[in-house]
Design an enzyme around this catalytic site. Sequence first.
Site, short mmCIF file in Angstrom:
data_model
loop_
_atom_site.label_atom_id
_atom_site.label_comp_id
_atom_site.label_asym_id
_atom_site.label_seq_id
_atom_site.Cartn_x
_atom_site.Cartn_y
_atom_site.Cartn_z
N PRO A 262 36.02 5.18 -0.38
CG PRO A 262 37.61 5.89 1.43
CD PRO A 262 37.58 5.16 0.15
CB CYS A 263 36.02 9.76 -2.63
SG CYS A 263 35.06 8.88 -3.99
NE ARG A 264 32.26 12.44 -4.56
CZ ARG A 264 31.73 12.76 -5.87
NH1 ARG A 264 30.53 12.44 -5.93
NH2 ARG A 264 32.33 13.10 -6.68
#
Length: 313
Positions: A262-264
């Site tokens: 989910p980092c971006r």
Amino acid sequence: MQNVINTVKGTALGVAEYLTPVLKDSKFKETGVLTPEEFVKAGDHLVHHCPTWQWSTGDESKIKPYLPKNKQFLLTRNVPCYKRCKQLEYTEQEKIVQPEDGEGGWVDTHPTNENNVEGSDTAEMSNEEKAEERQNNLGSVMADLALTDDDDDCEAAVMEESDLEDEEDEAEAKPIFERDNVKSESSDSVGEIIQTRTYDLNITYDKYYQTPRLWVSGHDENRHPLSVEQMYEDVSQDHAKRTVTMENHPHIPGPPMASVHPCRHAEVMKFFIQTVTEGGRELGVHMYLIIFLKFVQAVIPTIEYDYTQNFTM
């Protein structure tokens, strides 16, 4: 080697998530992140408009206190997957957006025909010009999020453009697909049997990144669990083992599950918010998961889970 790196990163992020305080104040419009309360609101909206999704509690020992006990994560079961990603071929319906941008561009597999949308605005630019501008803007964002080998934070997905529709046009979800008894189908052209796989999909709340997170677990046509390598066959090869990694589920015990990192997610959602705002409208937080499911479809394009309503930018 990549799996070892992902395991180390996952452990470190697990510690960081534990130490991260729960987000209390809404920052949805500013940064594209969610509070737990906003995640629940968006989940309720998804369940209402697409009943194939349901709330689940999971393991009692893994309940997160910042979420309602009966709304720990979202779940949909027996989603069909008829093809492997390597079987996908470029078609005339697909477009390469910004193919000469130095990043290789990204594929829009669901180009929107603005002329067929009822109630489309016809302000200073024509519909065709507006569509082109939006595609170019979105293409630029996706190119910026392209996978790079030297990204220390995480490997980002190259997401496809959403085929979205105005949130105020609360179109009903398409009829529920009868998934429980999915059978293999015959292929008349080559006389082969299509080996239909099915997937269970979960959406959890990631406290560290403050965004939704998608998890997938697959079975073959005989309901036997798929191996890790078999599941990677149903993931875009640009993302397999990089954006999509095997990690422990936060609510379900057992072996690691495939997860879209989910980092971006917040960065992509922020772009959608800004684009809608520039068009003179407002994107409500309740629409978050409807849009989320559409832009992560690029990562798992053959898993046919998206029966949600549409939305246009």
